[in-house]
Design an enzyme around this catalytic site. Structure first.
Site, PDB file in Angstrom:
ATOM      1  N   LYS A  65       0.861  -1.188   0.000  1.00 62.37           N
ATOM      2  CA  LYS A  65       0.000   0.000   0.000  1.00 62.37           C
ATOM      3  C   LYS A  65       0.895   1.234   0.000  1.00 62.37           C
ATOM      4  CE  LYS A  65      -3.720   2.342   2.507  1.00 62.37           C
ATOM      5  NZ  LYS A  65      -4.620   2.295   3.685  1.00 62.37           N
ATOM      6  N   LYS A 114      -2.157  -1.503  -3.724  1.00 65.24           N
ATOM      7  CA  LYS A 114      -3.018  -0.319  -3.701  1.00 65.24           C
ATOM      8  C   LYS A 114      -2.150   0.916  -3.823  1.00 65.24           C
ATOM      9  CE  LYS A 114      -6.410   2.124  -0.846  1.00 65.24           C
ATOM     10  NZ  LYS A 114      -7.081   2.212   0.470  1.00 65.24           N
TER      11      LYS A 114
END
Length: 330
Positions: free
Chosen positions: A202, A255
Site C-alpha cells: 500500500k 493499492k
C-alpha cells in the site's frame, strides 16, 4: 488480383480479428463479475443515502439503505463487499477504541448483512484512521505513529469483526507484524476460517483524496509516509508481500492499481496466492469527471481500465465501478 492479395504473408495476425466472435474466442484476459469486490461506505442513521461529492455515483449509506445495495449487488453476481465506516467525531479518539466496540457500526452492519444475505462474502477494513481523531492509521504519540501499540488495537478490531460474522478481515494500516498478530489471535479464538486479505503493498498515494472525503479520515497533521510505501519503490513491495505471506495472509493486495500496474505484475510473478488490486477513489473520480465532461466514453474506459488491472496479474479487483460493471457484463 487486388492490392490486398498482392503480398504473400505466412502470418496475418488480423485473421483472428476479423469478427467479434473470433476476437472473443482468442481474448487472453477475461473480466468477470466474480472478479469484483464492491467497496461500500456505511454511516449511522436511517433513510440516508448521501452522495460523496468527489466521487459521483458513490454514496454513504445508512444501514437500511446499505442492505438494499448489498442485495442488489448480490443479485447482479457480485459475491463480495468491503465495508468502510463513517464514524461520528464524538466517537473518535487517539486510541481508536470505537474500532473494537462489539456493538459499533461495523459489527452491527456485518450481522445485519449476514442475516439478510448470508452467502455474500463480507470483508471488513482493519485500520484506525476512520476511528482516530488524528486521522492516522495508528496511535499517535509526540507526532510519531506507534507500531506495536497500534497492532494490539488492530487485533481487537479484527476479533470484533470476526465475532460479528465477517468472512475476511483486511488490515490496511501497514503496521509491521500486524498480519501475524491478527492470524494468531483469530486462530486462538477459533476463527480459523476467517481469511486475511492483506494490504501488502500500500503506497503513500495522492490518489486516496476522495476516499478520505467520504470517511472524513484525512490526517490532521503530516502525511502517512512513515508507514505507507514510497511510490518510487518496487523491490520493497515484494519484501512486504513476502512478510505478509509468511505471517499468514490468504490474499495479498496492491493499492492503488493504475499507477502501480508494474507492481501488480511483479507481485503476481512472486506468489501463488490470489492477488488483489484496489482501483482506488482517485482513479474512479478521474474517470467519472472526464465522463461527465464528455471527454471520454465512460463505459468503455471503465472496462478497459479494469481489464488492464487483470491483464497486469490481479485476480480480484476492489472497485467502486463494481455495480456498473456487473450491469454491463450481465
Amino acid at each position: 488480383m487486388t492490392a490486398e492479395s498482392s503480398l504473400h504473408l505466412t502470418n496475418r495476425p488480423r485473421r483472428l480479428r476479423c469478427t467479434s466472435t473470433l476476437r472473443s474466442m482468442v481474448q487472453e484476459t477475461q473480466l468477470r463479475v466474480a472478479d469484483l469486490i464492491y467497496p461500500l461506505f456505511v454511516m449511522e442513521g436511517e433513510g440516508q443515502k448521501v452522495e460523496v461529492e468527489s466521487m459521483p455515483g458513490c454514496y454513504r449509506y445508512s444501514l437500511d439503505f446499505l442492505l438494499k445495495e448489498v442485495a442488489e449487488g448480490f443479485e447482479l453476481g457480485i459475491g463480495a463487499i468491503a465495508l468502510f465506516p463513517l464514524i461520528p467525531d464524538a466517537q473518535k479518539d487517539n486510541a481508536g477504541t470505537e474500532s473494537y466496540n462489539p456493538d459499533g457500526l461495523i459489527p452491527r452492519t456485518v450481522r445485519a448483512i449476514k442475516q439478510q444475505t448470508p452467502e455474500i462474502v463480507v470483508i471488513t477494513d482493519v485500520a484506525l484512521d476512520p476511528y482516530s481523531n488524528q486521522g492516522h492509521d495508528g496511535i499517535v504519540e509526540n507526532g510519531k505513529i506507534l507500531n506495536d501499540q497500534t497492532v494490539a488495537v488492530l487485533v481487537k478490531q479484527a476479533i470484533a469483526h470476526a465475532e460479528a460474522g465477517a468472512d475476511m478481515v483486511a488490515p490496511s494500516d501497514m503496521m509491521d507484524g500486524r498480519v501475524g498478530a491478527i492470524r494468531k489471535a483469530l486462530d486462538q479464538r477459533g476463527f480459523i476460517d476467517v481469511s486475511i486479505l492483506a494490504y501488502s503493498a500500500k503506497y503513500a498515494s495522492a490518489y486516496y483524496g476522495p476516499f478520505r472525503d467520504a470517511l472524513d479520515s484525512a490526517p490532521k497533521f503530516g502525511d502517512k509516509k512513515t508507514y505507507q510505501m514510497d511510490a518510487a519503490n518496487a523491490q520493497e513491495a515484494l519484501k512486504e508481500v513476502a512478510l505478509d505471506i509468511a505471517e499468514g495472509a490468504d490474499i495479498v493486495m496492491v493499492k492503488p492499481a493504475l499507477a502501480y500496474l508494474d507492481i501488480i505484475h511483479r507481485v503476481r510473478k512472486h506468489t501463488h496466492l490470489p492477488v488483489a488490486a484496489y482501483n482506488v477513489s482517485g482513479e474512479y473520480a478521474m474517470i467519472k469527471a472526464a465522463g461527465q465532461q464528455g471527454w471520454i466514453d465512460e463505459k468503455k474506459v471503465i472496462l478497459e481500465t479494469l481489464l488492464s488491472i487483470k491483464r497486469a496479474g490481479a485476480d480480484l479487483i476492489l472497485t467502486y465501478f463494481a455495480k456498473e460493471v456487473a450491469l454491463m457484463l450481465r
